[in-house]
Design a protein around this motif. Structure first.
Motif, PDB file in Angstrom:
ATOM      1  N   ILE A 138       0.867  -1.308  -0.046  1.00 20.37           N
ATOM      2  CA  ILE A 138       0.171  -0.065   0.065  1.00 20.37           C
ATOM      3  C   ILE A 138       0.792   1.400  -0.154  1.00 20.37           C
ATOM      4  O   ILE A 138       0.554   2.199  -0.814  1.00 20.37           O
ATOM      5  N   LEU A 139       1.986   1.294   0.910  1.00 17.42           N
ATOM      6  CA  LEU A 139       2.615   2.508   0.922  1.00 17.42           C
ATOM      7  C   LEU A 139       3.432   2.587  -0.155  1.00 17.42           C
ATOM      8  O   LEU A 139       3.895   3.772  -0.929  1.00 17.42           O
ATOM      9  N   ASN A 140       3.981   1.452  -1.079  1.00 23.32           N
ATOM     10  CA  ASN A 140       4.576   1.657  -2.154  1.00 23.32           C
ATOM     11  C   ASN A 140       3.899   2.206  -3.317  1.00 23.32           C
ATOM     12  O   ASN A 140       4.356   2.468  -4.431  1.00 23.32           O
ATOM     13  N   MET A 141       2.676   1.913  -3.235  1.00 21.38           N
ATOM     14  CA  MET A 141       1.632   2.305  -4.313  1.00 21.38           C
ATOM     15  C   MET A 141       1.088   3.914  -3.734  1.00 21.38           C
ATOM     16  O   MET A 141       0.361   4.488  -4.638  1.00 21.38           O
ATOM     17  N   HIS A 142       1.788   4.627  -2.895  1.00 24.36           N
ATOM     18  CA  HIS A 142       1.710   5.750  -2.501  1.00 24.36           C
ATOM     19  C   HIS A 142       0.157   5.829  -1.862  1.00 24.36           C
ATOM     20  O   HIS A 142      -0.605   6.870  -1.853  1.00 24.36           O
ATOM     21  N   GLY A 143      -0.378   4.804  -1.231  1.00 16.59           N
ATOM     22  CA  GLY A 143      -1.559   4.783  -0.574  1.00 16.59           C
ATOM     23  C   GLY A 143      -1.514   5.085   0.810  1.00 16.59           C
ATOM     24  O   GLY A 143      -0.261   5.435   1.288  1.00 16.59           O
ATOM     25  N   SER A 144      -2.371   4.792   1.674  1.00 18.15           N
ATOM     26  CA  SER A 144      -2.480   4.912   3.343  1.00 18.15           C
ATOM     27  C   SER A 144      -3.342   3.648   3.657  1.00 18.15           C
ATOM     28  O   SER A 144      -4.087   3.206   3.099  1.00 18.15           O
ATOM     29  N   PHE A 145      -3.076   3.479   4.898  1.00 16.44           N
ATOM     30  CA  PHE A 145      -3.804   2.597   5.716  1.00 16.44           C
ATOM     31  C   PHE A 145      -3.958   2.690   7.284  1.00 16.44           C
ATOM     32  O   PHE A 145      -3.211   3.497   7.588  1.00 16.44           O
ATOM     33  N   ARG A 146      -4.728   2.127   7.937  1.00 21.36           N
ATOM     34  CA  ARG A 146      -4.910   2.249   9.293  1.00 21.36           C
ATOM     35  C   ARG A 146      -5.137   0.587   9.968  1.00 21.36           C
ATOM     36  O   ARG A 146      -6.019   0.150   9.225  1.00 21.36           O
ATOM     37  N   TYR A 147      -4.480   0.413  10.802  1.00 20.38           N
ATOM     38  CA  TYR A 147      -4.478  -0.868  11.453  1.00 20.38           C
ATOM     39  C   TYR A 147      -5.731  -0.908  12.212  1.00 20.38           C
ATOM     40  O   TYR A 147      -6.275   0.099  12.965  1.00 20.38           O
ATOM     41  N   ALA A 148      -6.487  -2.237  12.454  1.00 20.71           N
ATOM     42  CA  ALA A 148      -7.470  -2.405  13.260  1.00 20.71           C
ATOM     43  C   ALA A 148      -7.145  -2.080  14.819  1.00 20.71           C
ATOM     44  O   ALA A 148      -6.036  -2.490  15.248  1.00 20.71           O
ATOM     45  N   GLY A 149      -8.002  -1.180  15.624  1.00 20.87           N
ATOM     46  CA  GLY A 149      -7.801  -0.951  16.851  1.00 20.87           C
ATOM     47  C   GLY A 149      -6.839  -0.001  17.141  1.00 20.87           C
ATOM     48  O   GLY A 149      -6.490   0.460  18.452  1.00 20.87           O
ATOM     49  N   GLN A 150      -6.546   0.848  16.071  1.00 25.71           N
ATOM     50  CA  GLN A 150      -5.529   2.008  16.194  1.00 25.71           C
ATOM     51  C   GLN A 150      -6.065   3.303  15.139  1.00 25.71           C
ATOM     52  O   GLN A 150      -6.981   2.997  14.376  1.00 25.71           O
ATOM     53  N   SER A 151      -5.674   4.475  15.675  1.00 21.21           N
ATOM     54  CA  SER A 151      -6.066   5.663  15.196  1.00 21.21           C
ATOM     55  C   SER A 151      -5.261   5.967  14.290  1.00 21.21           C
ATOM     56  O   SER A 151      -5.635   7.077  13.259  1.00 21.21           O
ATOM     57  N   GLU A 152      -4.095   5.728  14.306  1.00 21.29           N
ATOM     58  CA  GLU A 152      -2.957   6.391  13.425  1.00 21.29           C
ATOM     59  C   GLU A 152      -3.245   5.776  11.928  1.00 21.29           C
ATOM     60  O   GLU A 152      -3.291   4.547  11.832  1.00 21.29           O
ATOM     61  N   TRP A 153      -2.913   6.718  11.095  1.00 18.20           N
ATOM     62  CA  TRP A 153      -2.929   6.476   9.698  1.00 18.20           C
ATOM     63  C   TRP A 153      -1.322   6.442   9.261  1.00 18.20           C
ATOM     64  O   TRP A 153      -0.551   7.236   9.582  1.00 18.20           O
ATOM     65  N   PHE A 154      -0.825   5.270   8.473  1.00 13.83           N
ATOM     66  CA  PHE A 154       0.389   5.255   7.689  1.00 13.83           C
ATOM     67  C   PHE A 154       0.126   5.543   6.368  1.00 13.83           C
ATOM     68  O   PHE A 154      -0.799   5.196   5.603  1.00 13.83           O
ATOM     69  N   ARG A 155       1.238   6.609   6.084  1.00  7.90           N
ATOM     70  CA  ARG A 155       1.060   6.983   4.478  1.00  7.90           C
ATOM     71  C   ARG A 155       2.562   7.574   4.177  1.00  7.90           C
ATOM     72  O   ARG A 155       3.234   7.892   4.922  1.00  7.90           O
TER      73      ARG A 155
END
Length: 293
Positions: A138-155
Motif C-alpha cells: 500500500i505504501l509503495n503504491m503511495h496509498g495509506s492505511f490504518r490498522y484495526a484497533g488503532q487511530s494512526e494512519w500510515f502514509r
C-alpha cells in the motif's frame, strides 16, 4: 516527447495532403491500421516530390520539409511507441505482482535471480509475513492505511518516502485502506487478501475495471464502505459483481464515465444492496434520461 512528435506528424498529413488524411494515434491500442495509411501517404509524398522537382515554383518551406521528414520516419516512431507501451505494461504488472497461495508455498524453491524479479513485495512477504507485506504494498503504491484497533494512519509523503514502523506490527491486520489515484489493478488487489478490510477507497484509479470489482468478493464478510468513484473503466457489468458484498453500508459510484443509464443502474444497486447507502453524483438523473415522459 512522443506526443509532440505525433502531433507534428498529424499536422504534416493535414498540411501536405488535406484534412481527409488527418488521423489520431491511440497510444493504448495497436497501430496496425496506421501501416495502411503510411503506404498511402508514401505515394503522395512521391507525387509531391515530382511536382517540386519539375515545377519552377518556390520550393517548400523549411517547416514543410521538416514535417515531411517526420512522416518519412513514421515507422520508426511506431516501433518506439510500441516499445514504450510494452515497457509501461510490464512495469505496471511488476508493481501489482502478487503470489497465489500455491506459489507462496513453493517460494523457497525459486532462485535468487527469479526472486529479485518478483520485487520487494515478495521479499517483505517472505521475511516479515503477509500482513507487513500488504502494508508495504500500500505504501509503495503511495496509498495509506490504518490498522484495526488503532487511530494512526500510515502514509507516504509526496516524494514516496514513508516510516518503516509498520514492520514491527506483524500481527496487526489492516482495517481501512485508501488506494485512491494509484495504479492498482485486479492483480494488485490480491496483495490485500487476508485482511478484514472495513473501508476501501479506489477513487480515481485508472487501472481498476470490472475484473477488479469481481475480485472484491473476498472481502464480503467485512467490507462496509467502498469508494469506486471517478474510475474510467468501470461498467454496469462490474457493478453487478458487487452483489456479493451484502455487508456494504456505503457505496460511492459517482462520476463513472462508462456507466450507461446511470439512473437505472442506481435503482439496480439499491435493490441489489438494500442496506447500502448509494452515492451517485455527476449524472443526469432526470425523468427524460430515465426514458420517462
Amino acid at each position: 516527447m512522443w506526443n509532440c512528435l505525433i502531433v507534428l506528424v498529424e499536422r504534416a498529413m493535414f498540411v501536405l495532403y488535406g484534412s481527409r488524411f488527418a488521423f489520431r494515434v491511440n497510444m493504448a491500442a495497436p497501430l496496425v491500421p496506421l501501416q495502411r495509411f503510411c503506404k498511402l501517404a508514401s505515394l503522395h509524398v512521391c507525387g509531391r516530390r515530382r511536382l517540386w522537382s519539375s515545377s519552377v515554383a518556390t520550393p517548400p518551406s523549411l517547416y514543410k520539409r521538416l514535417l515531411l521528414a517526420l512522416t518519412q520516419r513514421f515507422y520508426d516512431v511506431e516501433i518506439l511507441l510500441n516499445w514504450r507501451s510494452q515497457l509501461k505494461s510490464q512495469a505496471l504488472q511488476k508493481k501489482n505482482a502478487s503470489l497465489t497461495p500455491l506459489e507462496h508455498e513453493h517460494l523457497n524453491t525459486v532462485s535468487h535471480t527469479d526472486r529479485a524479479s518478483l520485487g520487494y513485495y515478495h521479499y517483505t512477504q517472505e521475511h516479515y509475513g503477509d500482513n507487513v507485506a500488504s502494508a508495504y504494498f500500500i505504501l509503495n503504491m503511495h496509498g495509506s492505511f490504518r490498522y484495526a484497533g488503532q487511530s494512526e494512519w500510515f502514509r507516504s509523503d509526496s516524494s514516496g518516502k514513508f516510516s518503516w514502523d509498520f514492520v514491527n506490527q506483524k500481527d496487526s491486520l489492516l482495517e481501512e485502506v485508501d488506494l485512491g489515484h494509484t495504479v492498482i489493478n485486479q492483480m494488485g488487489l490480491g496483495n490485500l487478501v487476508g485482511n478484514p478490510l472495513r473501508t476501501l477507497s479506489l477513487r480515481g484509479c485508472h487501472e481498476v475495471d470490472d475484473w477488479a470489482l469481481a475480485r472484491l468478493h473476498v472481502f464480503q464478510d467485512t467490507l462496509e464502505e467502498l469508494d469506486i468513484s471517478c474510475c474510467p473503466h468501470i461498467t454496469i457489468g462490474g457493478l453487478a459483481a458487487l452483489r456479493n458484498l451484502k455487508g456494504l453500508h456505503r457505496l460511492n459510484v459517482s462520476s463513472l464515465p462508462r456507466l450507461g443509464s446511470p439512473g437505472l443502474v442506481i435503482i439496480m444497486l439499491e435493490e441489489m444492496l438494500p442496506l447500502c447507502q448509494v452515492t451517485a453524483k455527476g449524472y443526469d438523473l432526470s425523468l427524460t434520461q430515465l426514458g420517462g415522459n
